[in-house]
Design a protein around this motif. Sequence first.
Motif, mmCIF file in Angstrom:
data_model
loop_
_atom_site.group_PDB
_atom_site.id
_atom_site.type_symbol
_atom_site.label_atom_id
_atom_site.label_comp_id
_atom_site.label_asym_id
_atom_site.label_seq_id
_atom_site.Cartn_x
_atom_site.Cartn_y
_atom_site.Cartn_z
ATOM 1 N N GLY A 24 0.823 -1.218 0.000
ATOM 2 C CA GLY A 24 0.000 0.000 0.000
ATOM 3 C C GLY A 24 0.845 1.250 0.000
ATOM 4 N N PRO A 25 0.685 2.168 0.891
ATOM 5 C CA PRO A 25 -0.253 2.241 2.009
ATOM 6 C C PRO A 25 -1.619 2.816 1.611
ATOM 7 N N THR A 26 -1.707 3.528 0.470
ATOM 8 C CA THR A 26 -2.996 4.122 0.101
ATOM 9 C C THR A 26 -3.631 3.336 -1.038
ATOM 10 N N LEU A 27 -4.882 3.642 -1.270
ATOM 11 C CA LEU A 27 -5.621 3.003 -2.350
ATOM 12 C C LEU A 27 -4.998 3.319 -3.701
ATOM 13 N N TYR A 28 -4.574 4.547 -3.884
ATOM 14 C CA TYR A 28 -4.003 4.945 -5.167
ATOM 15 C C TYR A 28 -2.659 4.272 -5.424
ATOM 16 N N ASP A 29 -1.904 3.979 -4.379
ATOM 17 C CA ASP A 29 -0.678 3.198 -4.544
ATOM 18 C C ASP A 29 -1.009 1.803 -5.057
ATOM 19 N N ARG A 30 -2.078 1.237 -4.542
ATOM 20 C CA ARG A 30 -2.478 -0.103 -4.966
ATOM 21 C C ARG A 30 -2.992 -0.105 -6.399
ATOM 22 N N VAL A 31 -3.765 0.920 -6.774
ATOM 23 C CA VAL A 31 -4.252 1.017 -8.155
ATOM 24 C C VAL A 31 -3.077 1.195 -9.111
ATOM 25 N N LEU A 32 -2.125 2.014 -8.734
ATOM 26 C CA LEU A 32 -0.934 2.208 -9.562
ATOM 27 C C LEU A 32 -0.143 0.913 -9.687
ATOM 28 N N ALA A 33 -0.070 0.133 -8.615
ATOM 29 C CA ALA A 33 0.636 -1.148 -8.664
ATOM 30 C C ALA A 33 -0.078 -2.132 -9.585
ATOM 31 N N VAL A 34 -1.408 -2.159 -9.551
ATOM 32 C CA VAL A 34 -2.151 -3.046 -10.451
ATOM 33 C C VAL A 34 -1.943 -2.626 -11.897
ATOM 34 N N ASN A 35 -1.952 -1.323 -12.164
ATOM 35 C CA ASN A 35 -1.709 -0.836 -13.520
ATOM 36 C C ASN A 35 -0.287 -1.177 -13.973
ATOM 37 N N SER A 36 0.668 -1.010 -13.093
ATOM 38 C CA SER A 36 2.046 -1.345 -13.422
ATOM 39 C C SER A 36 2.211 -2.841 -13.665
ATOM 40 N N PHE A 37 1.515 -3.658 -12.870
ATOM 41 C CA PHE A 37 1.563 -5.105 -13.073
ATOM 42 C C PHE A 37 0.990 -5.468 -14.439
ATOM 43 N N GLY A 38 -0.085 -4.794 -14.823
ATOM 44 C CA GLY A 38 -0.655 -5.030 -16.149
ATOM 45 C C GLY A 38 0.299 -4.641 -17.268
ATOM 46 N N THR A 39 0.997 -3.540 -17.085
ATOM 47 C CA THR A 39 1.981 -3.110 -18.086
ATOM 48 C C THR A 39 3.126 -4.118 -18.201
ATOM 49 N N HIS A 40 3.580 -4.613 -17.062
ATOM 50 C CA HIS A 40 4.636 -5.629 -17.086
ATOM 51 C C HIS A 40 4.125 -6.925 -17.726
ATOM 52 N N THR A 41 2.855 -7.232 -17.525
ATOM 53 C CA THR A 41 2.281 -8.417 -18.154
ATOM 54 C C THR A 41 2.273 -8.271 -19.669
ATOM 55 N N VAL A 42 1.945 -7.080 -20.154
ATOM 56 C CA VAL A 42 1.981 -6.823 -21.599
ATOM 57 C C VAL A 42 3.396 -7.030 -22.132
ATOM 58 N N LEU A 43 4.382 -6.510 -21.415
ATOM 59 C CA LEU A 43 5.781 -6.703 -21.825
ATOM 60 C C LEU A 43 6.155 -8.180 -21.822
ATOM 61 N N LEU A 44 5.725 -8.892 -20.796
ATOM 62 C CA LEU A 44 6.046 -10.317 -20.705
ATOM 63 C C LEU A 44 5.409 -11.105 -21.841
#
Length: 98
Positions: A24-44
């Motif tokens: 976390g610690p905030t909701l927006y950190d978590r949303v940004l992490a999910v978006n970043s994970f999706g971007t890394h998935t596209v790269l993978l």
Amino acid sequence: MMFSVATIAVFMAMVLVLFRLFAGPTLYDRVLAVNSFGTHTVLLIGIMGFLFGRPDFLDIALLYALINFVGTIAILKFFRYRAIGDHLHIEPEEEQSS
């Protein structure tokens, strides 16, 4: 060889993003992490397509990128307005007594 190293590097970055997602610690950190994970998935997906000689994986990666983008916008809109569609429930302002 080079694509194998890139695959390992992207996978390690995905693991680090997962730590940020749970920390976390905030909701927006978590949303940004999910978006970043999706971007890394596209790269993978793109790298794996090159590794296996399947260029059609790039079409799948592009589709996943679009879904990731639209999903992130929808999640942020929901947390801001508490609604996904056009119908917004707006509380009437309290009347002030003079």
